[in-house]
Design a protein around this motif. Structure first.
Motif, PDB file in Angstrom:
ATOM      1  N   ASP A  40       4.126  30.688   6.462  1.00 16.11           N
ATOM      2  CA  ASP A  40       5.214  31.103   5.583  1.00 16.11           C
ATOM      3  C   ASP A  40       6.530  30.606   6.151  1.00 16.11           C
ATOM      4  O   ASP A  40       6.683  30.488   7.363  1.00 16.11           O
ATOM      5  N   SER A  41       7.473  30.325   5.281  1.00 15.22           N
ATOM      6  CA  SER A  41       8.809  29.945   5.709  1.00 15.22           C
ATOM      7  C   SER A  41       9.668  31.203   5.743  1.00 15.22           C
ATOM      8  O   SER A  41       9.660  31.996   4.808  1.00 15.22           O
ATOM      9  N   LEU A  42      10.376  31.384   6.845  1.00 14.41           N
ATOM     10  CA  LEU A  42      11.174  32.587   7.037  1.00 14.41           C
ATOM     11  C   LEU A  42      12.547  32.183   7.564  1.00 14.41           C
ATOM     12  O   LEU A  42      12.652  31.262   8.369  1.00 14.41           O
ATOM     13  N   GLU A  43      13.589  32.880   7.130  1.00  9.56           N
ATOM     14  CA  GLU A  43      14.929  32.563   7.598  1.00  9.56           C
ATOM     15  C   GLU A  43      15.314  33.513   8.732  1.00  9.56           C
ATOM     16  O   GLU A  43      15.284  34.726   8.572  1.00  9.56           O
ATOM     17  N   ILE A  44      15.667  32.915   9.880  1.00 12.01           N
ATOM     18  CA  ILE A  44      16.107  33.677  11.042  1.00 12.01           C
ATOM     19  C   ILE A  44      17.462  33.122  11.468  1.00 12.01           C
ATOM     20  O   ILE A  44      17.571  31.934  11.770  1.00 12.01           O
ATOM     21  N   ASP A  45      18.469  33.948  11.486  1.00 13.35           N
ATOM     22  CA  ASP A  45      19.833  33.544  11.870  1.00 13.35           C
ATOM     23  C   ASP A  45      20.306  32.316  11.097  1.00 13.35           C
ATOM     24  O   ASP A  45      20.903  31.398  11.661  1.00 13.35           O
ATOM     25  N   GLY A  46      19.980  32.261   9.820  1.00 17.02           N
ATOM     26  CA  GLY A  46      20.424  31.158   8.972  1.00 17.02           C
ATOM     27  C   GLY A  46      19.575  29.905   9.055  1.00 17.02           C
ATOM     28  O   GLY A  46      19.883  28.914   8.404  1.00 17.02           O
ATOM     29  N   GLU A  47      18.515  29.918   9.835  1.00 14.35           N
ATOM     30  CA  GLU A  47      17.631  28.758   9.980  1.00 14.35           C
ATOM     31  C   GLU A  47      16.253  29.066   9.412  1.00 14.35           C
ATOM     32  O   GLU A  47      15.672  30.099   9.720  1.00 14.35           O
ATOM     33  N   LYS A  48      15.737  28.170   8.571  1.00 17.18           N
ATOM     34  CA  LYS A  48      14.382  28.347   8.034  1.00 17.18           C
ATOM     35  C   LYS A  48      13.377  27.791   9.034  1.00 17.18           C
ATOM     36  O   LYS A  48      13.472  26.641   9.433  1.00 17.18           O
ATOM     37  N   VAL A  49      12.430  28.645   9.429  1.00 18.34           N
ATOM     38  CA  VAL A  49      11.375  28.233  10.349  1.00 18.34           C
ATOM     39  C   VAL A  49      10.031  28.611   9.739  1.00 18.34           C
ATOM     40  O   VAL A  49       9.926  29.543   8.945  1.00 18.34           O
ATOM     41  N   ARG A  50       8.994  27.858  10.110  1.00 16.97           N
ATOM     42  CA  ARG A  50       7.648  28.132   9.612  1.00 16.97           C
ATOM     43  C   ARG A  50       6.942  29.041  10.602  1.00 16.97           C
ATOM     44  O   ARG A  50       6.949  28.801  11.804  1.00 16.97           O
ATOM     45  N   ILE A  51       6.323  30.094  10.064  1.00 12.86           N
ATOM     46  CA  ILE A  51       5.649  31.110  10.873  1.00 12.86           C
ATOM     47  C   ILE A  51       4.201  31.215  10.400  1.00 12.86           C
ATOM     48  O   ILE A  51       3.927  31.181   9.207  1.00 12.86           O
ATOM     49  N   ALA A  52       3.289  31.367  11.342  1.00 12.14           N
ATOM     50  CA  ALA A  52       1.878  31.583  10.994  1.00 12.14           C
ATOM     51  C   ALA A  52       1.750  32.917  10.257  1.00 12.14           C
ATOM     52  O   ALA A  52       2.464  33.874  10.552  1.00 12.14           O
ATOM     53  N   CYS A  53       0.840  32.982   9.289  1.00  7.86           N
ATOM     54  CA  CYS A  53       0.594  34.242   8.581  1.00  7.86           C
ATOM     55  C   CYS A  53       0.013  35.256   9.583  1.00  7.86           C
ATOM     56  O   CYS A  53      -0.455  34.877  10.662  1.00  7.86           O
ATOM     57  N   PRO A  54       0.019  36.539   9.261  1.00  6.12           N
ATOM     58  CA  PRO A  54      -0.453  37.547  10.227  1.00  6.12           C
ATOM     59  C   PRO A  54      -1.859  37.292  10.765  1.00  6.12           C
ATOM     60  O   PRO A  54      -2.098  37.429  11.968  1.00  6.12           O
ATOM     61  N   GLU A  55      -2.773  36.903   9.910  1.00  2.00           N
ATOM     62  CA  GLU A  55      -4.151  36.679  10.350  1.00  2.00           C
ATOM     63  C   GLU A  55      -4.246  35.494  11.311  1.00  2.00           C
ATOM     64  O   GLU A  55      -4.904  35.561  12.345  1.00  2.00           O
ATOM     65  N   LEU A  56      -3.565  34.400  10.961  1.00  2.00           N
ATOM     66  CA  LEU A  56      -3.578  33.217  11.809  1.00  2.00           C
ATOM     67  C   LEU A  56      -2.895  33.485  13.140  1.00  2.00           C
ATOM     68  O   LEU A  56      -3.371  33.068  14.196  1.00  2.00           O
ATOM     69  N   ALA A  57      -1.783  34.210  13.110  1.00  2.00           N
ATOM     70  CA  ALA A  57      -1.055  34.546  14.335  1.00  2.00           C
ATOM     71  C   ALA A  57      -1.917  35.418  15.247  1.00  2.00           C
ATOM     72  O   ALA A  57      -1.943  35.226  16.465  1.00  2.00           O
ATOM     73  N   LEU A  58      -2.642  36.377  14.663  1.00  8.57           N
ATOM     74  CA  LEU A  58      -3.505  37.242  15.454  1.00  8.57           C
ATOM     75  C   LEU A  58      -4.658  36.456  16.084  1.00  8.57           C
ATOM     76  O   LEU A  58      -4.942  36.606  17.262  1.00  8.57           O
ATOM     77  N   LEU A  59      -5.283  35.591  15.293  1.00  4.99           N
ATOM     78  CA  LEU A  59      -6.369  34.755  15.841  1.00  4.99           C
ATOM     79  C   LEU A  59      -5.850  33.844  16.954  1.00  4.99           C
ATOM     80  O   LEU A  59      -6.487  33.698  17.988  1.00  4.99           O
ATOM     81  N   ASP A  60      -4.698  33.260  16.716  1.00  9.84           N
ATOM     82  CA  ASP A  60      -4.135  32.358  17.706  1.00  9.84           C
ATOM     83  C   ASP A  60      -3.803  33.113  19.001  1.00  9.84           C
ATOM     84  O   ASP A  60      -4.032  32.606  20.094  1.00  9.84           O
ATOM     85  N   THR A  61      -3.286  34.306  18.880  1.00  8.50           N
ATOM     86  CA  THR A  61      -2.971  35.121  20.056  1.00  8.50           C
ATOM     87  C   THR A  61      -4.228  35.470  20.830  1.00  8.50           C
ATOM     88  O   THR A  61      -4.264  35.406  22.055  1.00  8.50           O
ATOM     89  N   LEU A  62      -5.295  35.783  20.136  1.00  7.31           N
ATOM     90  CA  LEU A  62      -6.548  36.140  20.788  1.00  7.31           C
ATOM     91  C   LEU A  62      -7.196  34.940  21.476  1.00  7.31           C
ATOM     92  O   LEU A  62      -7.876  35.084  22.497  1.00  7.31           O
ATOM     93  N   LEU A  63      -6.989  33.734  20.938  1.00  6.58           N
ATOM     94  CA  LEU A  63      -7.616  32.532  21.496  1.00  6.58           C
ATOM     95  C   LEU A  63      -6.809  31.904  22.617  1.00  6.58           C
ATOM     96  O   LEU A  63      -7.318  31.047  23.331  1.00  6.58           O
ATOM     97  N   LEU A  64      -5.544  32.298  22.790  1.00 10.55           N
ATOM     98  CA  LEU A  64      -4.722  31.703  23.858  1.00 10.55           C
ATOM     99  C   LEU A  64      -5.115  32.191  25.216  1.00 10.55           C
ATOM    100  O   LEU A  64      -5.489  33.232  25.479  1.00 10.55           O
TER     101      LEU A  64
END
Length: 160
Positions: free
Chosen positions: A136-160
């Motif tokens: 998903d694209s999210l705006e943080i401090d005026g900058e659009k950044v791409r963020i992993a969806c919750p499921e992908l972020a959780l899987l990625d955290t578990l695999l690191l």
């Protein structure tokens, strides 16, 4: 003044380098990373404070230069961002399409860009394009950044 900069070598330097050198020497601009400078409003600002205040702008600029916009924030920081914690992490892990890159933003902050590959059974193929659609694209401090969806972020955290 920089001891590596000798007046004899002025004629061999480009005019841009000369101007940048003098601006840095007079503390008019502060170098953050190679080719990335900050212009302070007053002289009492330190580089770590600048990076903390402008963290997402700096990260966006570095990522646009290093991976041409082909990235998404993954791992623990993606989960934190999804929980509305936009603080500057000491080490930011970003998934990209290219080879692994570890970039030092400052003495305190670093950026790690790593490709997403499949397992050994499937030939370690780059599967970034498959996962990019789950971001998903999210705006943080005026900058659009791409963020992993919750499921992908959780899987990625578990695999690191």
């Amino acid at each position: 003044m920089d001891p590596d900069f000798r007046k004899k070598s002025l004629s061999k330097r480009s005019p841009t380098y000369k101007v940048l050198y003098r601006l840095k020497g007079n503390n008019i601009i502060l170098p953050i990373k190679q080719g990335l400078y900050y212009i302070p409003e007053n002289a009492d600002i330190n580089i770590e404070g600048i990076i903390e205040d402008s963290y997402w702008k700096i990260i966006k600029k570095v990522l646009s230069r290093e991976v041409q916009g082909e990235y998404f924030i993954s791992g623990n920081k993606a989960l934190e961002i999804l929980m509305k914690d936009y603080s500057a992490p000491k080490k930011l892990i970003v998934s990209g399409q290219e080879n692994t890159k570890n970039l030092q933003i400052s003495d305190t902050y670093s950026l790690s860009i790593r490709p997403i590959t499949s397992g050994k059974k499937t030939g370690n193929k780059n599967i970034y394009s498959l996962f990019k659609k789950y971001t998903d694209s999210l705006e943080i401090d005026g900058e659009k950044v791409r963020i992993a969806c919750p499921e992908l972020a959780l899987l990625d955290t578990l695999l690191l």
